[in-house]
Design a protein around this motif. Structure first.
Motif, short mmCIF file in Angstrom:
data_model
loop_
_atom_site.label_atom_id
_atom_site.label_comp_id
_atom_site.label_asym_id
_atom_site.label_seq_id
_atom_site.Cartn_x
_atom_site.Cartn_y
_atom_site.Cartn_z
N THR A 17 -2.81 1.11 -2.62
CA THR A 17 -1.58 0.32 -2.66
C THR A 17 -0.41 1.30 -2.71
O THR A 17 -0.03 1.76 -3.80
CB THR A 17 -1.54 -0.61 -3.89
N PRO A 18 0.15 1.68 -1.56
CA PRO A 18 1.22 2.69 -1.55
C PRO A 18 2.37 2.34 -2.47
O PRO A 18 2.79 1.18 -2.56
CB PRO A 18 1.67 2.69 -0.08
N LYS A 40 3.11 3.31 7.28
CA LYS A 40 2.32 3.50 6.07
C LYS A 40 2.28 4.96 5.64
O LYS A 40 2.29 5.28 4.45
CB LYS A 40 0.90 2.98 6.27
N GLU A 43 5.38 5.61 3.80
CA GLU A 43 5.32 4.99 2.48
C GLU A 43 4.50 5.84 1.51
O GLU A 43 4.73 5.79 0.30
CB GLU A 43 4.72 3.59 2.58
N GLY A 70 -1.01 10.91 2.31
CA GLY A 70 -1.11 9.97 3.42
C GLY A 70 -1.26 10.63 4.77
O GLY A 70 -1.34 9.95 5.80
N ALA A 99 -7.53 6.81 3.42
CA ALA A 99 -6.19 6.37 3.83
C ALA A 99 -5.60 7.34 4.85
O ALA A 99 -4.98 6.91 5.85
CB ALA A 99 -5.28 6.26 2.62
N ASN A 103 -4.45 6.54 8.63
CA ASN A 103 -3.07 6.80 9.06
C ASN A 103 -3.02 7.71 10.27
O ASN A 103 -2.19 7.53 11.18
CB ASN A 103 -2.28 7.42 7.91
#
Length: 322
Positions: A17-18, A40, A43, A70, A99, A103
């Motif tokens: 949950t960024p 994302k 973020e 990220g 993640a 990304n």
């Protein structure tokens, strides 16, 4: 639970949950022609500055990125190093690795030049880097080493030194403290994981870099990062944290000590055309010459009446003498 376990749990949470603006300086990521950064990934920009300095990179540089986050800076490094395995990104947190892979797959659809094979994600941590001795050109980390206890920081720096080729570069961005952080904050594991209570002072931070063998350190940026409010954090006064971007070179330490460049210049103001200290430093009259802090101090003792030493700008990217 140890502070490292707390950090791993915390970053597993923010990988899934960024948390926008968690610890980054509020500025846009490095903008480059043809580089599109997925939303994302932006973020999850959990850094406090930047470690991507284009002047330090060549098309065949191999980069080891510690703490992938990220994947933003891994993607930026790949922009300059476009070959399979050019960037090796290491992270101990499974959710963060997953993640970053996701990304980077999105980035491959948004950037025609980028192939996800340019970045290899590996399990590992700063104390056990999964690469051979003297095998990479650049080691980079952004807002990770500051969460370590001081002795663990030294372990991480030694490991970075081990894997760098001779002349290689350690490119870092970390918070530093303008005053020593009190014990009650240092011992708060969650604050440490959030990059708010593990920072050393500038002098302590630089000395640990030198102590593991780096012979030259260049400061690329130093700017305000966070303010620890005295009432909220039970402090006698407000405590300012700063963000420090640095590049440390795996070069031998000179006999008279490491060279630390902070943006100082020396200006000869005497009546001669130039001044030569017979130790490798020639200053032309009236022309600022970049010097390391050590040389600035020595020159000031030799010709104090005919020399101007300018203050540190906290920015340096090459040239000058040591």
């Amino acid at each position: 639970m140890t502070y490292l376990e707390t950090a791993a749990q915390f970053y597993s949470e923010v990988a899934q949950t960024p948390e926008v603006g968690l610890c980054c300086v509020q500025s846009a990521p490095l903008s480059l022609p043809g580089l599109n950064i997925p939303v994302k990934m932006q973020e999850m920009n959990y850094g406090c500055g930047t470690t991507v300095h284009p002047a330090e990179l060549g098309s065949q540089s191999t980069v080891l990125y510690v703490g992938v986050g990220g994947g933003l800076e891994a993607l930026q490094f790949a922009y300059f190093c476009r070959f399979p395995g050019a960037v090796i990104a290491v992270d101990p947190v499974v959710a963060m690795r997953e993640a970053a892979i996701s990304n980077l797959e999105i980035a491959a659809t948004e950037n025609p030049w980028f192939d996800a094979k340019f970045v290899e994600i590996r399990a590992g941590d700063a104390f056990n880097l999964p690469v051979a001795d003297a095998s990479v050109d650049v080691v980079a980390q952004n807002c990770l080493f500051n969460i370590f206890e001081p002795e663990d920081l030294t372990r991480a720096l030694r490991e970075a030194y081990r894997v760098l080729k001779p002349g290689g570069r350690l490119q870092m961005s970390d918070p530093i403290a303008t005053q020593p952080i009190p014990k009650h904050l240092q011992q708060d594991e969650r604050l440490r994981a959030m990059c708010l209570s593990g920072a050393l002072t500038y002098d302590e931070y630089i000395q640990r870099i030198i102590d593991v063998g780096f012979g030259q350190v260049e400061i690329r940026a130093r700017r305000p990062y966070r303010l620890l409010n005295s009432e909220i954090y039970d402090l006698p006064d407000h405590l300012l944290l700063e963000s420090l971007d640095s590049v440390s070179f795996k070069l031998p330490i000179p006999e008279d000590g490491a060279c630390i460049f902070t943006g100082k210049t020396a200006i000869y103001s005497g009546s001669m055309a130039y001044f030569d200290d017979n130790n490798g430093h020639i200053l032309q009259a009236g022309i600022p010459t970049a010097v390391c802090d050590k040389t600035a101090s020595k020159l000031a003792q030799v010709i104090p009446e005919d020399l101007i030493i300018t203050d540190s700008t906290w920015y340096y990217d090459g040239g000058g003498c040591c």
